[in-house]
Motif scaffolding. Structure first.
Motif, PDB file in Angstrom:
ATOM      1  N   UNK A   1      -3.644   2.236  -3.219  1.00 24.05           N
ATOM      2  CA  UNK A   1      -3.184   3.626  -3.235  1.00 24.05           C
ATOM      3  C   UNK A   1      -4.113   4.456  -2.371  1.00 24.05           C
ATOM      4  N   UNK A   2      -3.551   5.087  -1.342  1.00 31.93           N
ATOM      5  CA  UNK A   2      -4.343   5.922  -0.443  1.00 31.93           C
ATOM      6  C   UNK A   2      -3.772   7.338  -0.460  1.00 31.93           C
ATOM      7  N   UNK A   3      -4.541   8.247  -1.026  1.00 31.83           N
ATOM      8  CA  UNK A   3      -4.114   9.638  -1.151  1.00 31.83           C
ATOM      9  C   UNK A   3      -4.614  10.430   0.057  1.00 31.83           C
ATOM     10  N   UNK A   4      -3.731  10.585   1.033  1.00 30.28           N
ATOM     11  CA  UNK A   4      -4.083  11.250   2.288  1.00 30.28           C
ATOM     12  C   UNK A   4      -3.442  12.631   2.406  1.00 30.28           C
ATOM     13  N   UNK A   5      -2.366  12.865   1.667  1.00 36.04           N
ATOM     14  CA  UNK A   5      -1.660  14.148   1.760  1.00 36.04           C
ATOM     15  C   UNK A   5      -2.565  15.289   1.330  1.00 36.04           C
ATOM     16  N   UNK A   6      -2.439  16.425   1.999  1.00 33.71           N
ATOM     17  CA  UNK A   6      -3.260  17.582   1.643  1.00 33.71           C
ATOM     18  C   UNK A   6      -2.534  18.871   1.995  1.00 33.71           C
ATOM     19  N   UNK A   7      -2.809  19.879   1.200  1.00 36.04           N
ATOM     20  CA  UNK A   7      -2.353  21.240   1.488  1.00 36.04           C
ATOM     21  C   UNK A   7      -3.562  22.045   1.942  1.00 36.04           C
ATOM     22  N   UNK A   8      -3.425  22.767   3.042  1.00 36.44           N
ATOM     23  CA  UNK A   8      -4.564  23.522   3.556  1.00 36.44           C
ATOM     24  C   UNK A   8      -4.098  24.816   4.208  1.00 36.44           C
ATOM     25  N   UNK A   9      -4.540  25.915   3.652  1.00 43.78           N
ATOM     26  CA  UNK A   9      -4.302  27.248   4.211  1.00 43.78           C
ATOM     27  C   UNK A   9      -5.638  27.972   4.228  1.00 43.78           C
ATOM     28  N   UNK A  10      -6.010  28.569   5.346  1.00 47.51           N
ATOM     29  CA  UNK A  10      -7.278  29.292   5.428  1.00 47.51           C
ATOM     30  C   UNK A  10      -7.326  30.406   4.377  1.00 47.51           C
ATOM     31  N   UNK A  11      -8.478  30.527   3.724  1.00 45.39           N
ATOM     32  CA  UNK A  11      -8.657  31.600   2.740  1.00 45.39           C
ATOM     33  C   UNK A  11     -10.136  31.926   2.620  1.00 45.39           C
ATOM     34  N   UNK A  12     -10.461  33.208   2.752  1.00 46.11           N
ATOM     35  CA  UNK A  12     -11.835  33.650   2.555  1.00 46.11           C
ATOM     36  C   UNK A  12     -11.913  34.540   1.313  1.00 46.11           C
ATOM     37  N   UNK A  13     -13.060  35.136   1.077  1.00 38.32           N
ATOM     38  CA  UNK A  13     -13.228  35.895  -0.164  1.00 38.32           C
ATOM     39  C   UNK A  13     -12.337  37.133  -0.228  1.00 38.32           C
TER      40      UNK A  13
ATOM     41  N   UNK B   1       0.832  -1.201   0.000  1.00 36.18           N
ATOM     42  CA  UNK B   1       0.000   0.000   0.000  1.00 36.18           C
ATOM     43  C   UNK B   1       0.864   1.248   0.000  1.00 36.18           C
ATOM     44  N   UNK B   2       0.503   2.205  -0.838  1.00 32.75           N
ATOM     45  CA  UNK B   2       1.070   3.552  -0.773  1.00 32.75           C
ATOM     46  C   UNK B   2       0.145   4.396   0.093  1.00 32.75           C
ATOM     47  N   UNK B   3       0.722   5.112   1.054  1.00 30.11           N
ATOM     48  CA  UNK B   3      -0.038   6.059   1.869  1.00 30.11           C
ATOM     49  C   UNK B   3       0.705   7.388   1.809  1.00 30.11           C
ATOM     50  N   UNK B   4       0.091   8.394   1.215  1.00 33.86           N
ATOM     51  CA  UNK B   4       0.759   9.693   1.121  1.00 33.86           C
ATOM     52  C   UNK B   4       0.441  10.544   2.345  1.00 33.86           C
ATOM     53  N   UNK B   5       1.369  11.432   2.665  1.00 32.78           N
ATOM     54  CA  UNK B   5       1.112  12.426   3.705  1.00 32.78           C
ATOM     55  C   UNK B   5       1.333  11.968   5.132  1.00 32.78           C
TER      56      UNK B   5
END
Length: 251
Positions: free
Chosen positions: A91-103, A9-13
């Motif tokens: 394949x498990x795609x767990x990696x994520x990029x997250x930065x708060x952003x509003x309008x 298994x591939x596990x990202x992040x």
């Protein structure tokens, strides 16, 4: 649940000890599955320490530090897995990029940064995995992508993240129809609010009244669902977005 010995298994992040990806690695290793995990900007000693922990469960384990926003990340990752452990069937795609952003502060760079990791890397990993899988004439493959429940209600202040994760939900459902004839199931999992390294006491206090089961989700909760979807017992489940949130109330 059916054991999956001799699978890879591939596990990202998996970049820290308290994350969902690390919990997934532990859960799959307990089922006899060899693990290849990715990490990025972890504490210097953590990846090796974690790798040795997984190996002590009696499986093989390897890893790579990789910036998934690279345009060729999907090729580098799949080549590395094949060279070190063999070709993966999970394949498990767990990696994520997250930065708060509003309008008020959403801009092109913020959108691009989320797109490169959350959408482009995940999508290209999925399709390259399937292409190589088909050439090898394998059977019973699994793709599981992590999403965030953005379709269940508004998530103000997270516009770029919401847009990128919504793309993954839609992509997973359509890809599942294309890959079903190959014997590859494709599903997405929304783990709901999960008490990982990003959560502060203030956030916990805000979320807890919305959790009817009396607690906030743990990484292990997500790992159990994902381990099931990776198993042979889930061979008839594909094209689903599974919301595993413990009844989380958005009102």
């Amino acid at each position: 649940m059916t054991q999956l010995h001799h699978q890879i298994a591939i596990v990202t992040g998996a970049s820290n000890d308290r994350g969902i990806a690390a919990a997934i690695c532990r859960r799959l290793a307990a089922q006899g599955i060899d693990i290849f995990f990715t990490y990025w900007k972890s504490e210097a000693s953590w990846p090796n320490t974690f790798q040795q922990e997984i190996i002590r469960q009696g499986v093989r384990c390897a890893s790579i530090e990789i910036d998934l926003s690279r345009i060729d990340a999907h090729l580098l990752l799949l080549d590395s897995v094949s060279e070190q452990l063999g070709f993966p069937t999970i394949l498990i795609n767990c990696a994520a990029h997250s930065i708060d952003s509003n309008y008020m502060d959403l801009d092109a760079k913020t959108l691009d940064d989320h797109y490169y990791t959350n959408v482009r890397a995940t999508s290209l990993l999925c399709v390259e995995f399937a292409r190589r899988y088909e050439r090898l004439n394998l059977s019973s493959g699994r793709i599981i992508n992590l999403t965030s429940g953005q379709a269940l209600g508004p998530m103000p202040g997270n516009l770029a993240y919401v847009a990128s994760k919504a793309a993954i939900s839609a992509f997973s459902q359509s890809l599942s129809a294309e890959l079903a004839p190959l014997g590859i199931t494709v599903n997405a999992v929304n783990p709901g609010p999960t008490d990982t390294n990003w959560m502060t006491d203030e956030i916990r206090d805000h979320l807890l009244p919305k959790c009817p089961m009396g607690r906030i989700g743990l990484p292990e909760d997500a790992a159990r669902v994902i381990a099931f979807l990776a198993s042979e017992d889930a061979c008839w489940i594909t094209g689903q977005v599974i919301h595993s949130e413990g009844g989380f109330y958005r009102g």
